[in-house]
Design a protein around this motif. Structure first.
Motif, mmCIF file in Angstrom:
data_model
loop_
_atom_site.group_PDB
_atom_site.id
_atom_site.type_symbol
_atom_site.label_atom_id
_atom_site.label_comp_id
_atom_site.label_asym_id
_atom_site.label_seq_id
_atom_site.Cartn_x
_atom_site.Cartn_y
_atom_site.Cartn_z
ATOM 1 N N ARG A 188 -5.024 50.033 73.788
ATOM 2 C CA ARG A 188 -5.647 48.713 73.673
ATOM 3 C C ARG A 188 -5.032 47.940 72.511
ATOM 4 N NH1 ARG A 188 -12.119 47.680 72.957
ATOM 5 N NH2 ARG A 188 -12.229 45.741 74.097
ATOM 6 N N ARG A 189 -4.809 48.628 71.397
ATOM 7 C CA ARG A 189 -4.195 47.986 70.230
ATOM 8 C C ARG A 189 -2.779 47.525 70.569
ATOM 9 N NH1 ARG A 189 -5.243 51.591 66.624
ATOM 10 N NH2 ARG A 189 -7.020 50.479 65.792
ATOM 11 N N SER A 190 -2.020 48.372 71.251
ATOM 12 C CA SER A 190 -0.656 47.998 71.647
ATOM 13 C C SER A 190 -0.672 46.807 72.587
ATOM 14 C CB SER A 190 0.053 49.173 72.321
ATOM 15 O OG SER A 190 0.259 50.205 71.399
ATOM 16 N N ALA A 191 -1.622 46.791 73.511
ATOM 17 C CA ALA A 191 -1.714 45.682 74.467
ATOM 18 C C ALA A 191 -2.011 44.371 73.742
ATOM 19 C CB ALA A 191 -2.783 45.967 75.517
ATOM 20 N N VAL A 192 -2.957 44.390 72.823
ATOM 21 C CA VAL A 192 -3.299 43.183 72.057
ATOM 22 C C VAL A 192 -2.087 42.722 71.263
ATOM 23 C CG1 VAL A 192 -4.662 42.321 70.101
ATOM 24 C CG2 VAL A 192 -5.778 43.587 71.941
ATOM 25 N N VAL A 231 -7.214 34.009 75.190
ATOM 26 C CA VAL A 231 -6.860 34.635 76.462
ATOM 27 C C VAL A 231 -6.689 36.142 76.268
ATOM 28 C CG1 VAL A 231 -5.139 34.731 78.313
ATOM 29 C CG2 VAL A 231 -5.795 32.523 77.324
ATOM 30 N N ALA A 232 -6.011 36.539 75.195
ATOM 31 C CA ALA A 232 -5.825 37.963 74.909
ATOM 32 C C ALA A 232 -7.163 38.671 74.730
ATOM 33 C CB ALA A 232 -4.951 38.152 73.670
ATOM 34 N N MET A 233 -8.110 37.988 74.097
ATOM 35 C CA MET A 233 -9.445 38.570 73.912
ATOM 36 C C MET A 233 -10.117 38.823 75.254
ATOM 37 S SD MET A 233 -11.072 36.543 70.650
ATOM 38 C CE MET A 233 -12.678 37.310 70.815
ATOM 39 N N LYS A 234 -9.995 37.868 76.168
ATOM 40 C CA LYS A 234 -10.632 38.032 77.484
ATOM 41 C C LYS A 234 -9.969 39.158 78.275
ATOM 42 C CE LYS A 234 -12.466 33.426 77.818
ATOM 43 N NZ LYS A 234 -13.847 33.407 78.143
ATOM 44 N N ILE A 235 -8.639 39.228 78.210
ATOM 45 C CA ILE A 235 -7.926 40.272 78.930
ATOM 46 C C ILE A 235 -8.282 41.657 78.383
ATOM 47 C CG2 ILE A 235 -5.631 41.261 79.355
ATOM 48 C CD1 ILE A 235 -4.591 38.350 79.490
ATOM 49 N N SER A 236 -8.340 41.765 77.056
ATOM 50 C CA SER A 236 -8.602 43.067 76.444
ATOM 51 C C SER A 236 -10.083 43.434 76.418
ATOM 52 C CB SER A 236 -8.048 43.103 75.019
ATOM 53 O OG SER A 236 -8.705 42.158 74.207
ATOM 54 N N GLY A 237 -10.940 42.464 76.734
ATOM 55 C CA GLY A 237 -12.371 42.750 76.786
ATOM 56 C C GLY A 237 -13.080 42.654 75.450
ATOM 57 N N VAL A 243 -13.974 42.116 65.975
ATOM 58 C CA VAL A 243 -13.415 43.335 66.571
ATOM 59 C C VAL A 243 -11.986 43.071 67.037
ATOM 60 C CG1 VAL A 243 -13.650 45.035 68.418
ATOM 61 C CG2 VAL A 243 -15.671 44.225 67.212
ATOM 62 N N PHE A 244 -11.751 41.915 67.646
ATOM 63 C CA PHE A 244 -10.399 41.578 68.089
ATOM 64 C C PHE A 244 -9.433 41.606 66.912
ATOM 65 C CE2 PHE A 244 -7.017 38.470 68.782
ATOM 66 C CZ PHE A 244 -6.465 38.950 69.953
ATOM 67 N N ASP A 245 -9.849 41.063 65.776
ATOM 68 C CA ASP A 245 -8.983 41.019 64.598
ATOM 69 C C ASP A 245 -8.626 42.418 64.102
ATOM 70 O OD1 ASP A 245 -8.819 38.284 64.643
ATOM 71 O OD2 ASP A 245 -10.372 37.979 63.126
ATOM 72 N N ARG A 246 -9.502 43.395 64.323
ATOM 73 C CA ARG A 246 -9.183 44.768 63.933
ATOM 74 C C ARG A 246 -8.070 45.342 64.802
ATOM 75 N NH1 ARG A 246 -14.676 47.649 64.070
ATOM 76 N NH2 ARG A 246 -15.786 45.693 63.935
ATOM 77 N N TYR A 247 -7.975 44.887 66.032
ATOM 78 C CA TYR A 247 -6.933 45.361 66.942
ATOM 79 C C TYR A 247 -5.642 44.574 66.793
ATOM 80 C CZ TYR A 247 -9.980 48.515 69.480
ATOM 81 O OH TYR A 247 -10.794 49.560 69.821
ATOM 82 N N ASN A 248 -5.727 43.341 66.343
ATOM 83 C CA ASN A 248 -4.560 42.488 66.191
ATOM 84 C C ASN A 248 -3.944 42.745 64.816
ATOM 85 O OD1 ASN A 248 -2.624 40.527 66.441
ATOM 86 N ND2 ASN A 248 -4.025 38.836 66.055
ATOM 87 N N ILE A 249 -3.165 43.794 64.732
ATOM 88 C CA ILE A 249 -2.571 44.213 63.464
ATOM 89 C C ILE A 249 -1.416 43.280 63.093
ATOM 90 C CG2 ILE A 249 -1.457 46.126 62.242
ATOM 91 C CD1 ILE A 249 -4.373 46.658 63.165
ATOM 92 N N VAL A 250 -1.427 42.788 61.862
ATOM 93 C CA VAL A 250 -0.368 41.908 61.366
ATOM 94 C C VAL A 250 0.542 42.741 60.469
ATOM 95 C CG1 VAL A 250 0.124 39.843 60.022
ATOM 96 C CG2 VAL A 250 -1.910 39.933 61.460
ATOM 97 N N SER A 251 1.833 42.693 60.755
ATOM 98 C CA SER A 251 2.792 43.476 59.975
ATOM 99 C C SER A 251 3.490 42.577 58.944
ATOM 100 C CB SER A 251 3.833 44.096 60.897
ATOM 101 O OG SER A 251 4.677 43.100 61.425
ATOM 102 N N PRO A 252 4.120 43.177 57.938
ATOM 103 C CA PRO A 252 4.874 42.367 56.974
ATOM 104 C C PRO A 252 5.955 41.525 57.660
ATOM 105 C CG PRO A 252 4.544 44.574 56.112
ATOM 106 C CD PRO A 252 4.061 44.579 57.542
#
Length: 94
Positions: free
Chosen positions: A19-23, A35-41, A47-56
């Motif tokens: 799920r994290r990879s998909a987001v 849209v990504a939130m709706k697709i991922s449920g 909660v969405f922000d916890r899955y949407n990991i931001v990298s350097p």
């Protein structure tokens, strides 16, 4: 009772990894977050922000985009003033 050294552990991928990879992949592909939130449920932003990991690297790419946008020449635009209806000329002052 199991010994402390024999703790149970997940191996391989689990649902939340996928799920994290998909987001992450949707956001990188430019799919709007709503849209990504709706697709991922995801029902909540937190909660969405916890899955949407931001990298350097995301910050480096964002800075490069802002720098490129700042260097692009802009044409003066004329837009109506929302309060008086007068026409204003917007120009960039370097």
């Amino acid at each position: 009772m199991k010994d402390e050294d024999e703790k149970l552990k997940w191996t391989g991928l689990i649902f939340h990894d996928l799920r994290r990879s998909a987001v992450r992949n949707m956001i990188r592909a430019g799919i709007p977050e709503v849209v990504a939130m709706k697709i991922s449920g995801h029902k909540t932003r937190s909660v969405f922000d916890r899955y949407n990991i931001v990298s350097p690297d995301d910050f480096v790419k964002a800075a490069a985009k802002l720098e490129a946008a700042a260097k692009e020449p802009t044409e003066p635009r004329t837009e109506p003033d929302k309060i008086s209806g007068a026409r204003l000329k917007l120009v960039r002052t370097a």
